[in-house]
Design an enzyme around this catalytic site. Structure first.
Site, PDB file in Angstrom:
ATOM      1  N   ARG A   1      71.611  68.563  58.270  1.00 45.15           N
ATOM      2  CA  ARG A   1      72.146  67.252  58.686  1.00 45.15           C
ATOM      3  C   ARG A   1      71.300  66.705  59.846  1.00 45.15           C
ATOM      4  O   ARG A   1      70.969  65.530  59.897  1.00 45.15           O
ATOM      5  CB  ARG A   1      73.620  67.374  59.086  1.00 45.15           C
ATOM      6  CG  ARG A   1      74.530  67.733  57.915  1.00 45.15           C
ATOM      7  CD  ARG A   1      76.005  67.595  58.255  1.00 45.15           C
ATOM      8  NE  ARG A   1      76.513  68.549  59.217  1.00 45.15           N
ATOM      9  CZ  ARG A   1      77.035  69.739  58.917  1.00 45.15           C
ATOM     10  NH1 ARG A   1      77.093  70.136  57.650  1.00 45.15           N
ATOM     11  NH2 ARG A   1      77.495  70.539  59.859  1.00 45.15           N
TER      12      ARG A   1
ATOM     13  N   LYS B   1      82.527  52.355  66.518  1.00 49.16           N
ATOM     14  CA  LYS B   1      82.951  51.819  65.226  1.00 49.16           C
ATOM     15  C   LYS B   1      84.287  52.414  64.821  1.00 49.16           C
ATOM     16  O   LYS B   1      84.540  53.602  65.049  1.00 49.16           O
ATOM     17  CB  LYS B   1      81.916  52.150  64.150  1.00 49.16           C
ATOM     18  CG  LYS B   1      82.297  51.610  62.764  1.00 49.16           C
ATOM     19  CD  LYS B   1      81.428  52.171  61.670  1.00 49.16           C
ATOM     20  CE  LYS B   1      82.221  53.128  60.801  1.00 49.16           C
ATOM     21  NZ  LYS B   1      81.504  53.527  59.575  1.00 49.16           N
TER      22      LYS B   1
ATOM     23  N   LYS C   1      82.414  43.796  61.464  1.00 47.73           N
ATOM     24  CA  LYS C   1      81.725  44.427  60.324  1.00 47.73           C
ATOM     25  C   LYS C   1      82.607  44.305  59.085  1.00 47.73           C
ATOM     26  O   LYS C   1      83.427  45.180  58.802  1.00 47.73           O
ATOM     27  CB  LYS C   1      81.431  45.887  60.639  1.00 47.73           C
ATOM     28  CG  LYS C   1      80.801  46.668  59.488  1.00 47.73           C
ATOM     29  CD  LYS C   1      80.183  47.973  59.953  1.00 47.73           C
ATOM     30  CE  LYS C   1      79.727  48.802  58.780  1.00 47.73           C
ATOM     31  NZ  LYS C   1      78.858  49.918  59.193  1.00 47.73           N
TER      32      LYS C   1
HETATM   33  P1  13P Z   1      78.079  51.462  53.686  1.00 50.13           P
HETATM   34  O1  13P Z   1      77.056  50.402  54.040  1.00 50.13           O
HETATM   35  O2  13P Z   1      77.493  52.595  52.904  1.00 50.13           O
HETATM   36  O3  13P Z   1      79.323  50.871  53.111  1.00 50.13           O
HETATM   37  O4  13P Z   1      78.490  52.156  55.045  1.00 50.13           O
HETATM   38  C1  13P Z   1      78.727  51.375  56.140  1.00 50.13           C
HETATM   39  C2  13P Z   1      79.784  51.984  56.960  1.00 50.13           C
HETATM   40  O5  13P Z   1      79.580  52.249  58.116  1.00 50.13           O
HETATM   41  C3  13P Z   1      81.073  52.211  56.335  1.00 50.13           C
HETATM   42  O6  13P Z   1      82.014  52.515  57.303  1.00 50.13           O
END
Ligand code: 13P
Length: 340
Positions: free
Chosen positions: A46, A136, A219
């Site tokens: 990882r 996030k 987002k």
């Molecule tokens: P994806 O762009 O693969 O959807 O992932 C973005 C992300 O951070 C999802 O929480």
């Protein structure tokens, strides 16, 4: 709360021609990605994979920040530089996923509520000390027969707002991610209806929680047909519907919107972003915060073999560059076959 610092970071996250790399897959999720390429999910594998992404030199020109996972923020590059320090030294803001996942929601069969508020203040203090300047939190809304329910939409929006307020209290810019999933066979119209409800509810809760809109990044999902829909809407329709919804529900005080890719193919995610940016002027910056749409090709090319590192970095650099161009409307589909 230091508002000017939050605003400065939020603006840097959505700087012109740049976007965010989501590399915050939980150990479970990265395990699934690795098993698809037959790579064992060890801590070192990882680390090596994230190292490959973060040190892909030209790619970093289009990357403003990187979302890390708890394990990753404590790991280092091959030469021993902690990842957050390496990223900051190379012009990329380190970020951290702080939610603890979407769990089945009591009383709402088939729906989830994102957990992780307990102890969050203390974890934010610790992450800030490790170098994180943004965070996030992902709320997940699924579309199916009879769902989403108001209960799930409202509870998830409230969770996002509580999280965002805690982040700002601790000098961390929240990425507010309410994801309406594109799984299933629903139409683009149904996605538009649900995304409208979700965004309106989220901004109501952000207001109630006294979140500084200038110091956050949204987002969202794009407004798009379900993956299994019989007639999937064309790219122009996706771009138009997404902009219509965002204009209705996202205040211009928000400096930037960084989309998730959510299962779109890499070229599809890039094209949609470019089309929207070609429909400006817009009240906010529109960019990417892609996970799969930035990484898929690089991951496959790498396949766990150290000898493929340079080729995989080239694949990642290509997607970063094309998405950087899409973020300023300067991408065309024929660049897919040209770009290095
Ligand atoms: P994806 O762009 O693969 O959807 O992932 C973005 C992300 O951070 C999802 O929480």
């Amino acid at each position: 709360m230091n508002s000017s610092e939050l605003m400065r970071i939020a603006q840097a996250m959505v700087a012109k021609g740049k976007g965010i790399l989501a590399a915050d897959e939980s150990t479970g999720t990265i395990g699934k990605r690795f098993s698809a390429i037959k790579v064992e999910s060890t801590e070192e594998n990882r680390r090596a994979y994230r190292d490959l992404l973060f040190t892909a030199a030209p790619a970093t020109q289009a990357i403003s920040g990187v979302i890390l996972y708890d394990e990753t923020i404590r790991q280092s590059t091959q030469d021993g530089t902690p990842f957050p320090r390496y990223l900051a030294q190379n012009g990329m803001i380190p970020g951290i996923k702080v939610d603890e996942g979407a769990k089945p929601m009591a009383g709402c069969p088939g729906e989830t509520i994102t957990e992780g508020l307990d102890g969050l203040r203390e974890r934010l203090v610790a992450y800030h000390a490790l170098g994180a300047r943004f965070a996030k939190w992902r709320a997940v809304i699924d579309i199916a027969e009879g769902i989403p329910s108001w209960s799930a939409v409202h509870a998830n929006a409230q969770g996002l707002a509580r999280y965002a307020a805690l982040c700002q209290e601790n000098g961390i810019v929240p990425i507010v991610e309410p994801e309406v999933l594109m799984d299933g066979g629903h139409s683009i119209e149904r996605c538009e209806e649900v995304t409208s409800l979700v965004l309106q509810t989220v901004f109501g809760e952000l207001f109630a929680a006294r979140v500084l809109l200038e110091g956050m990044v949204l987002k969202p999902n794009m407004v798009i047909s379900g993956k299994k829909a019989a007639n999937r809407a064309v790219p122009q329709a996706v771009a138009e519907a997404t902009l219509r919804v965002l204009k209705r529900h996202v205040p211009p005080a928000v400096p930037g919107i960084a989309f998730l890719s959510g299962g779109q193919s890499s070229p599809e995610a890039t094209l949609h972003l470019a089309l929207m940016n070609q429909m400006g002027p817009l009240p906010w910056t529109l960019t990417f915060s892609y996970g799969r749409a930035l990484q898929d090709n690089a991951l496959k090319t790498w396949g766990g073999a150290p000898g493929n590192l340079a080729a995989a970095q080239k694949e990642f650099a290509k997607r970063a560059k094309l998405n950087g161009l899409a973020a300023i409307g300067g991408y065309a589909a024929d660049m897919e076959t040209q770009a290095a």
